[in-house]
Design a protein around this motif. Structure first.
Motif, mmCIF file in Angstrom:
data_model
loop_
_atom_site.group_PDB
_atom_site.id
_atom_site.type_symbol
_atom_site.label_atom_id
_atom_site.label_comp_id
_atom_site.label_asym_id
_atom_site.label_seq_id
_atom_site.Cartn_x
_atom_site.Cartn_y
_atom_site.Cartn_z
ATOM 1 N N PRO A 2 0.897 -1.358 0.145
ATOM 2 C CA PRO A 2 -0.043 0.013 0.075
ATOM 3 C C PRO A 2 0.865 1.309 0.079
ATOM 4 O O PRO A 2 0.076 2.281 -0.328
ATOM 5 N N THR A 3 2.126 1.150 0.421
ATOM 6 C CA THR A 3 2.996 2.298 0.475
ATOM 7 C C THR A 3 3.673 2.735 -0.908
ATOM 8 O O THR A 3 4.330 3.745 -1.112
ATOM 9 N N GLY A 4 3.255 1.951 -2.165
ATOM 10 C CA GLY A 4 3.552 2.122 -3.550
ATOM 11 C C GLY A 4 4.900 1.436 -3.927
ATOM 12 O O GLY A 4 5.397 1.255 -4.993
ATOM 13 N N GLN A 5 5.269 0.496 -2.921
ATOM 14 C CA GLN A 5 6.402 -0.342 -3.125
ATOM 15 C C GLN A 5 5.948 -1.632 -3.796
ATOM 16 O O GLN A 5 5.035 -2.037 -3.375
ATOM 17 N N VAL A 6 6.592 -2.110 -4.741
ATOM 18 C CA VAL A 6 6.432 -3.397 -5.312
ATOM 19 C C VAL A 6 7.646 -4.285 -5.443
ATOM 20 O O VAL A 6 8.770 -3.805 -5.895
ATOM 21 N N ASP A 7 7.822 -5.526 -4.910
ATOM 22 C CA ASP A 7 8.544 -6.407 -4.873
ATOM 23 C C ASP A 7 8.592 -7.475 -6.120
ATOM 24 O O ASP A 7 7.574 -8.132 -6.283
ATOM 25 N N PHE A 8 9.607 -7.491 -6.837
ATOM 26 C CA PHE A 8 9.603 -8.520 -7.903
ATOM 27 C C PHE A 8 10.607 -9.606 -7.394
ATOM 28 O O PHE A 8 11.945 -9.313 -7.167
ATOM 29 N N THR A 9 10.082 -10.805 -7.465
ATOM 30 C CA THR A 9 10.882 -12.167 -6.917
ATOM 31 C C THR A 9 11.276 -12.937 -8.548
ATOM 32 O O THR A 9 10.351 -13.217 -9.357
ATOM 33 N N PHE A 10 12.425 -13.162 -8.696
ATOM 34 C CA PHE A 10 13.114 -13.792 -9.804
ATOM 35 C C PHE A 10 13.394 -15.174 -9.416
ATOM 36 O O PHE A 10 13.386 -15.571 -8.298
ATOM 37 N N ASP A 11 13.599 -16.119 -10.599
ATOM 38 C CA ASP A 11 13.740 -17.593 -10.436
ATOM 39 C C ASP A 11 14.976 -17.979 -9.837
ATOM 40 O O ASP A 11 15.334 -18.684 -9.363
ATOM 41 N N GLU A 12 16.076 -16.955 -10.210
ATOM 42 C CA GLU A 12 17.385 -17.112 -9.617
ATOM 43 C C GLU A 12 18.031 -15.757 -9.389
ATOM 44 O O GLU A 12 17.506 -14.659 -9.844
ATOM 45 N N ARG A 13 19.219 -15.700 -8.691
ATOM 46 C CA ARG A 13 19.886 -14.613 -8.190
ATOM 47 C C ARG A 13 20.516 -13.819 -9.590
ATOM 48 O O ARG A 13 20.316 -12.692 -9.839
ATOM 49 N N ALA A 14 20.702 -14.665 -10.573
ATOM 50 C CA ALA A 14 21.449 -13.993 -11.858
ATOM 51 C C ALA A 14 20.372 -13.148 -12.485
ATOM 52 O O ALA A 14 20.840 -12.122 -13.176
ATOM 53 N N SER A 15 19.073 -13.618 -12.606
ATOM 54 C CA SER A 15 17.951 -12.908 -13.250
ATOM 55 C C SER A 15 17.872 -11.671 -12.608
ATOM 56 O O SER A 15 17.449 -10.568 -13.009
ATOM 57 N N ALA A 16 18.147 -11.450 -11.138
ATOM 58 C CA ALA A 16 17.807 -10.438 -10.547
ATOM 59 C C ALA A 16 18.622 -9.288 -10.827
ATOM 60 O O ALA A 16 18.434 -8.264 -10.761
ATOM 61 N N VAL A 17 20.181 -9.833 -10.878
ATOM 62 C CA VAL A 17 21.277 -9.030 -11.072
ATOM 63 C C VAL A 17 21.292 -8.398 -12.543
ATOM 64 O O VAL A 17 21.301 -7.072 -12.732
ATOM 65 N N GLU A 18 20.505 -9.221 -13.407
ATOM 66 C CA GLU A 18 20.714 -8.684 -14.623
ATOM 67 C C GLU A 18 19.706 -7.636 -14.950
ATOM 68 O O GLU A 18 19.736 -6.757 -15.402
ATOM 69 N N ALA A 19 18.408 -7.857 -14.523
ATOM 70 C CA ALA A 19 17.364 -6.825 -14.265
ATOM 71 C C ALA A 19 17.863 -5.647 -13.848
ATOM 72 O O ALA A 19 17.525 -4.521 -14.373
ATOM 73 N N ASN A 20 18.752 -5.573 -12.877
ATOM 74 C CA ASN A 20 19.296 -4.365 -11.903
ATOM 75 C C ASN A 20 20.014 -3.609 -12.768
ATOM 76 O O ASN A 20 20.098 -2.391 -12.867
ATOM 77 N N ARG A 21 20.898 -4.632 -13.522
ATOM 78 C CA ARG A 21 21.995 -3.807 -14.650
ATOM 79 C C ARG A 21 21.112 -3.154 -15.688
ATOM 80 O O ARG A 21 21.683 -1.906 -16.180
ATOM 81 N N ARG A 22 20.141 -3.910 -16.296
ATOM 82 C CA ARG A 22 19.568 -3.152 -17.197
ATOM 83 C C ARG A 22 18.739 -1.842 -16.792
ATOM 84 O O ARG A 22 18.735 -0.885 -17.813
ATOM 85 N N ILE A 23 18.085 -2.052 -15.914
ATOM 86 C CA ILE A 23 17.645 -0.545 -15.044
ATOM 87 C C ILE A 23 18.422 0.600 -15.029
ATOM 88 O O ILE A 23 18.317 1.707 -15.187
ATOM 89 N N ASN A 24 19.619 -0.052 -14.387
ATOM 90 C CA ASN A 24 20.647 1.070 -14.478
ATOM 91 C C ASN A 24 21.189 1.681 -15.829
ATOM 92 O O ASN A 24 21.355 2.836 -15.961
ATOM 93 N N GLU A 25 21.226 0.752 -16.780
ATOM 94 C CA GLU A 25 21.589 1.264 -18.164
ATOM 95 C C GLU A 25 20.570 2.195 -18.602
ATOM 96 O O GLU A 25 20.935 3.353 -19.434
ATOM 97 N N ARG A 26 19.383 2.072 -18.514
ATOM 98 C CA ARG A 26 18.331 2.890 -18.955
ATOM 99 C C ARG A 26 18.079 4.333 -18.391
ATOM 100 O O ARG A 26 17.888 5.086 -19.029
ATOM 101 N N LYS A 27 18.370 4.229 -17.182
ATOM 102 C CA LYS A 27 18.496 5.434 -16.372
ATOM 103 C C LYS A 27 19.762 6.290 -16.859
ATOM 104 O O LYS A 27 19.553 7.308 -16.840
ATOM 105 N N ASP A 28 20.823 5.598 -17.048
ATOM 106 C CA ASP A 28 22.004 6.361 -17.516
ATOM 107 C C ASP A 28 21.692 6.935 -18.998
ATOM 108 O O ASP A 28 22.366 7.998 -19.166
ATOM 109 N N GLN A 29 20.985 6.199 -19.598
ATOM 110 C CA GLN A 29 20.564 6.704 -20.989
ATOM 111 C C GLN A 29 19.479 8.062 -20.884
ATOM 112 O O GLN A 29 19.283 8.478 -21.969
#
Length: 352
Positions: free
Chosen positions: A64-91
């Protein structure tokens, strides 16, 4: 009444129950913070814009606070998603704030860093023993002066393989290290499992020092007691020698030495010392004593004066005889000039 209480066992408390449960592994979770509570369509729009593959997602949990948690199937998928979000922010793309629950990089804080220690010295030590440093930053006080705390970023996997102790030594300088998930070590022996006050090495050394101190004190007291016993247990010859020396050193007459002044005072004082009853009587007595002393002095001086007069008379007679022997004519003249006194009448007529 619970079953545990009926069996005589203490009930399980909340604190004891939580300590027995293993912590939840959230290394595959990624949290995103929206400004308002998002709808499902807005959430899926974010997934598409961030380049996240929906097939790698196991759960999407909104709060209810506006926070959303995404659970991935493995640690590598979560790290990859974090990397892609950082790239788009840098762009320059506008995306909500996000973070990994378990970051791929760990912040390590170094305390007690000397001001003369260089960044190259810190990097050489940690990259040699714990992994590559991706970022190094010195913290400063409000005046812009370094406060002795340095923050470095190390890979989480490297810290899991090569953990850092609470205390490290870099070029003879002791540094206090702290980071999230660290197993703290003792400040004395730098080993895990206990802290400074419970250190067995420290307590062993401390106890050994106390035992040595007590033993030395005991030996010193034993030597002192032995010396005292030896002094008390003297040979008979030594005792007789000491007795002889004491007898020789002691005076034969214990009477105090007489003072000439005090003797004279005792002679002048009366034999009977009567108590003084009246101050006036005391003054009279003093006057009488003074008068008696003066009369005694006069009596002692009279014979001396009479003797001096006799001696002067003898000297005058001797001088007169010597003058007569030297000048006989003068004696005749003197005799002729002297008047003749004749006693013709009775003694009664002379009186008239």
């Amino acid at each position: 009444m619970t079953e545990e209480m009926s069996r005589g066992k203490p009930p399980t408390t909340y604190a004891s129950a939580t300590t027995t449960i293993a912590p939840l592994n959230r290394s595959s979770d990624l949290s995103v913070k929206f400004r308002t509570v998002p709808e499902f369509k807005e959430i899926m729009d974010f997934v598409e814009r961030a380049g996240i593959d929906p097939k790698t997602l196991d759960a999407i949990v909104p709060f209810p606070t506006g926070q959303v948690d995404f659970t991935f199937d493995e640690r590598a998928s979560a790290v990859e998603a974090n990397r892609r979000i950082n790239e788009r922010k840098d762009q320059g793309e506008s995306l909500p704030a996000h973070r990994l629950y378990v970051s791929d990089m760990t912040k390590v804080y170094l305390n007690w860093v000397p001001g003369l220690m260089t960044d190259e010295c810190i990097k050489d030590y940690f990259e040699k023993h714990h992994g590559k440093i991706s970022r190094l930053e010195h913290q400063k006080n409000p005046l812009g002066i370094r406060n002795g705390t340095t923050k470095i970023m190390l890979a989480r996997d490297d810290l899991e393989r090569y953990p850092i102790r609470s205390y490290v030594t870099i070029n003879t300088a002791r540094i206090y290290v702290k980071y999230y998930g660290q197993t703290q070590t003792c400040g004395f022996c730098n080993e895990a499992g206990h802290l400074f006050r419970q250190c067995p090495v420290r307590n062993t050394k401390k106890n050994a020092m106390e035992v040595n101190q007590k033993e030395s004190t005991r030996q010193q007291s034993a030597h002192e007691n032995a010396d005292k016993e030896n002094e008390s247990r003297e040979s008979p010859e030594q005792e007789t020698r000491n007795t002889t020396v004491q007898q020789e050193t002691q005076p034969t007459d214990t009477k105090p030495a007489e003072n000439p002044g005090s003797t004279a005072q005792q002679e002048t004082q009366p034999t009977e010392n009567k108590p003084v009853e009246n101050p006036g009587q005391t003054d009279v007595t003093l006057k009488e004593n003074k008068q008696s002393e003066q009369s005694a002095e006069q009596t002692t001086m009279k014979p001396l004066k009479h003797q001096r007069n006799n001696n002067a008379t003898k000297r005058n007679l001797e001088r007169h005889e010597s003058d007569e022997i030297k000048s006989p004519t003068r004696k005749a003249v003197n005799l002729s000039t002297e008047p003749m006194i004749t006693n013709t009448g009775p003694k009664s007529s002379l009186k008239h």
